[in-house]
Write a protein that holds these residues in place. Structure first.
Motif, PDB file in Angstrom:
ATOM      1  N   GLU A  23      43.013  28.267  40.364  1.00  0.00           N
ATOM      2  CA  GLU A  23      42.174  28.907  39.547  1.00  0.00           C
ATOM      3  C   GLU A  23      41.078  27.821  39.363  1.00  0.00           C
ATOM      4  O   GLU A  23      39.608  28.213  38.824  1.00  0.00           O
ATOM      5  CB  GLU A  23      42.953  28.776  37.829  1.00  0.00           C
ATOM      6  N   ARG A  27      36.551  28.546  39.144  1.00  0.00           N
ATOM      7  CA  ARG A  27      36.159  28.404  38.393  1.00  0.00           C
ATOM      8  C   ARG A  27      34.819  27.929  38.548  1.00  0.00           C
ATOM      9  O   ARG A  27      33.119  28.466  37.959  1.00  0.00           O
ATOM     10  CB  ARG A  27      36.368  27.868  37.099  1.00  0.00           C
ATOM     11  N   PHE A  43      31.811  36.447  38.720  1.00  0.00           N
ATOM     12  CA  PHE A  43      33.216  36.515  38.474  1.00  0.00           C
ATOM     13  C   PHE A  43      33.266  36.696  39.691  1.00  0.00           C
ATOM     14  O   PHE A  43      32.507  37.276  41.011  1.00  0.00           O
ATOM     15  CB  PHE A  43      33.133  37.336  37.658  1.00  0.00           C
ATOM     16  N   VAL A  57      39.720  39.691  36.767  1.00  0.00           N
ATOM     17  CA  VAL A  57      38.548  38.839  36.732  1.00  0.00           C
ATOM     18  C   VAL A  57      39.797  37.765  36.641  1.00  0.00           C
ATOM     19  O   VAL A  57      40.299  36.876  35.560  1.00  0.00           O
ATOM     20  CB  VAL A  57      38.373  39.216  35.942  1.00  0.00           C
ATOM     21  N   MET A  58      39.233  37.123  37.789  1.00  0.00           N
ATOM     22  CA  MET A  58      39.893  35.461  37.845  1.00  0.00           C
ATOM     23  C   MET A  58      39.305  33.921  37.909  1.00  0.00           C
ATOM     24  O   MET A  58      39.769  33.010  37.429  1.00  0.00           O
ATOM     25  CB  MET A  58      40.842  35.067  39.881  1.00  0.00           C
ATOM     26  N   ALA A  59      38.044  34.856  37.245  1.00  0.00           N
ATOM     27  CA  ALA A  59      37.327  33.107  36.771  1.00  0.00           C
ATOM     28  C   ALA A  59      35.990  34.079  36.921  1.00  0.00           C
ATOM     29  O   ALA A  59      35.173  34.608  37.055  1.00  0.00           O
ATOM     30  CB  ALA A  59      36.959  32.357  38.333  1.00  0.00           C
ATOM     31  N   ASN A  69      38.992  34.857  31.590  1.00  0.00           N
ATOM     32  CA  ASN A  69      38.588  36.356  32.140  1.00  0.00           C
ATOM     33  C   ASN A  69      39.881  37.520  31.898  1.00  0.00           C
ATOM     34  O   ASN A  69      40.485  37.379  30.443  1.00  0.00           O
ATOM     35  CB  ASN A  69      40.891  36.095  32.802  1.00  0.00           C
TER      36      ASN A  69
END
Length: 568
Positions: A23, A27, A43, A57-59, A69
């Motif tokens: 993560e 980011r 994103f 959405v992971m970041a 997210n």
């Protein structure tokens, strides 16, 4: 984003994500993309394993800030055209193109660039997208950056997927790992006790062959000591990097760059080493491309300068040294105005700084001074670089020495002014016709005075618009004769009806103007009004005939020399 700043942008992104994973990596990546590409949104989305129409959405980075997210359905969004397909670019008006996507309206999105993420087996993983509240018409530099970043992002998603599978349980490890798209090895007591299909494919072994190998059998000789020592320390509880790069050797002897993510685990109740392996050949190629871009900046013929926000020089390339005469050592730490010539007003530089400090790119021609005192002209572009908070940290300036071009243009203008002065002050009529349709394209002052028409009335017209048909036919026939022959032609006498002076007699010389291939482009004519001279000659001839017929002796004596000048 200019082509010359691509290298800096890629290095900033690489630095931002080099030490991150999971993560944190995602980011860092979206924040770096927003910052370096000056976008409002970026994103990374991961495709739902159970629902192929849903993205997690992971970041997400929203105007420089990491957001929460979320998940969304692909249907009706621009992402639907990206995931599992190909990169898409919508430079403007995207909300009207995808009216069903309400998030575009809520976020005020105007433009969008998305790049699909594929696994090592070319399976769809998700997408990486950049969006802006303004138009993004120049997509190629952005797509180039995304193309390089997607390889790393896809690798991280695959690594996370593999870790998720392995964390489930040792019971499920074999069934899951055997079909993973990332190479997986389990090493216990120096021997491989598990290998999945993917690592066997990477190295060209059968799985049963791979289980007969040790670390030393598959790691490149130059890397064996380091990898073995790291493995030993990890198994004895020492703190060592969980992820690093090395080089393996395939069964056929080919070098295979690998990224290793290792951890201690338990296999069948005994301590073992769990290794995730990623073929990073593509990443290495991307890094080579980055190095190539860096080398290009060093070798480009355009000068490149990087300054801090106060204009203090931090980098110059060899082209700058060659153009200005100042060495790198002489410029680093100095103000960028080291080449200032004094030829620009203070308002010029004030406008420059107001432009770049507002985040905009400044372009103009500078008159600068070399170290030896010579002036030179430079076509310069100055672009601000920003950090993750949108604050300007540096300025990148690229310049092209256009001195020769400017001097040539100045000389050309001087010669053009001179030629125009000559043409306009000729006492004889000068005209130029287009070779295609024999229409007038140039007239001088003498022509206006003789014919009684202004040049505005004549330009674009032909002889048939002003003269009798007989005269126009005669002029046209002569013009075509000159153009067809490609040679100078002398017309001793030709009559012409003028607007205010009646019929005049002209002595005209016509010349074809040819291109490099010898094809006629124009016809140049110079006409002398010989009407008065012709009348005088006719009078003299008539007088001569009268004198010759006289029965008296008639003679003419020069008053100064007392010599006879004419007798009958």
């Amino acid at each position: 984003m200019s082509p010359h700043s691509s290298d800096i942008i890629l290095r900033e992104i690489a630095q931002a994500i080099s030490m991150a994973s999971g993560e944190e990596f995602f980011r860092h990546l979206v924040a770096a993309l927003c910052q370096t590409l000056e976008a409002d949104f970026a994103f990374i989305g991961r495709l739902d394993a159970d629902d192929p129409n849903r993205i997690h959405v992971m970041a997400v980075c929203v105007r420089g800030e990491i957001g929460q997210n979320f998940s969304y359905q692909l249907h009706g969004t621009p992402c639907e055209n990206v995931v599992g397909r190909e990169p898409c670019h919508y430079p403007r008006d995207i909300r009207n193109l995808f009216p069903e996507d309400h998030m575009l309206v809520e976020m005020g999105i105007e433009s969008y660039i998305g790049h699909p993420l594929f696994g090592s087996a070319q399976q769809p993983l998700g997408l990486l997208a950049v969006m802006h509240s303004q138009a993004m018409p120049d997509e190629e530099p952005v797509k180039s950056v995304l193309r390089i970043c997607t390889s790393r992002a896809a690798a991280e998603i695959e690594r996370i997927q593999a870790e998720e599978m392995l964390r489930a349980s040792e019971t499920n490890l074999r069934s899951l790992a055997e079909n993973a798209d990332e190479g997986i090895l389990v090493n216990r007591a120096g021997r491989h006790v598990f290998a999945n299909r993917r690592i066997a494919e990477m190295l060209g072994y059968r799985i049963d062959e791979l289980l007969q190998t040790t670390i030393k059998d598959i790691v490149h000789p130059d890397e064996q000591e380091r990898v073995t020592e790291l493995f030993r320390k990890r198994m004895t509880g020492h703190h060592v990097p969980n992820q690093y790069e090395t080089v393996f050797v395939a069964k056929d002897g080919k070098r295979v760059p690998m990224e290793i993510s290792a951890a201690a685990t338990v296999w069948q109740g005994k301590p073992a080493g769990l290794v995730f392996l990623r073929d990073i050949t593509e990443r290495k190629q991307a890094e080579a491309e980055t190095r190539k871009l860096s080398s290009a900046i060093e070798q480009t013929a355009d000068s490149v300068i990087i300054t801090d926000r106060d204009g203090i020089i931090q980098y110059v390339n060899p082209a700058y040294e060659e153009t200005t005469g100042f060495s790198r050592e002489e410029t680093l730490g100095k103000k960028s105005n080291i080449v200032k010539s004094g030829k620009h007003e203070p308002a010029f530089y004030q406008h420059l700084w107001e432009t770049v400090r507002s985040g905009q790119t400044f372009r103009d021609v500078f008159i600068n001074r070399r170290k030896n005192g010579e002036l030179f002209y430079e076509q310069k572009t100055i672009t601000p670089l920003k950090d993750e908070n949108g604050n300007i940290t540096h300025f990148v300036s690229t310049g092209k020495d256009i001195t020769a071009h400017v001097l040539a243009e100045n000389e050309n203008r001087r010669m053009q002014t001179f030629l125009n002065s000559v043409v306009e002050n000729l006492p004889n009529m000068l005209f130029v016709k287009d070779a295609k349709d024999l229409r007038f394209v140039r007239f001088n002052k003498a022509a206006e005075e003789l014919l009684g028409y202004s040049r505005d009335e004549m330009l674009g017209k032909s002889d048939y618009d002003f003269f009798t048909k007989e005269e126009a036919d005669f002029f046209t026939a002569k013009d075509k004769q000159v153009l067809n022959s490609g040679q100078f032609h002398d017309v001793p006498e030709e009559s012409i009806h003028t607007r205010h002076k009646g019929v005049r007699i002209l002595h005209t010389k016509k010349i074809p103007i040819l291109d490099e291939a010898g094809k006629p482009l124009y016809l140049l004519g110079i006409s002398e009004d010989i009407t008065d001279r012709k009348k005088t000659e006719d009078t003299v001839l008539r007088l001569g005939r009268i004198l010759d017929k006289s029965s008296n002796e008639i003679y003419v004596i020069n008053a100064e020399t007392l010599r006879f000048v004419q007798v009958n």
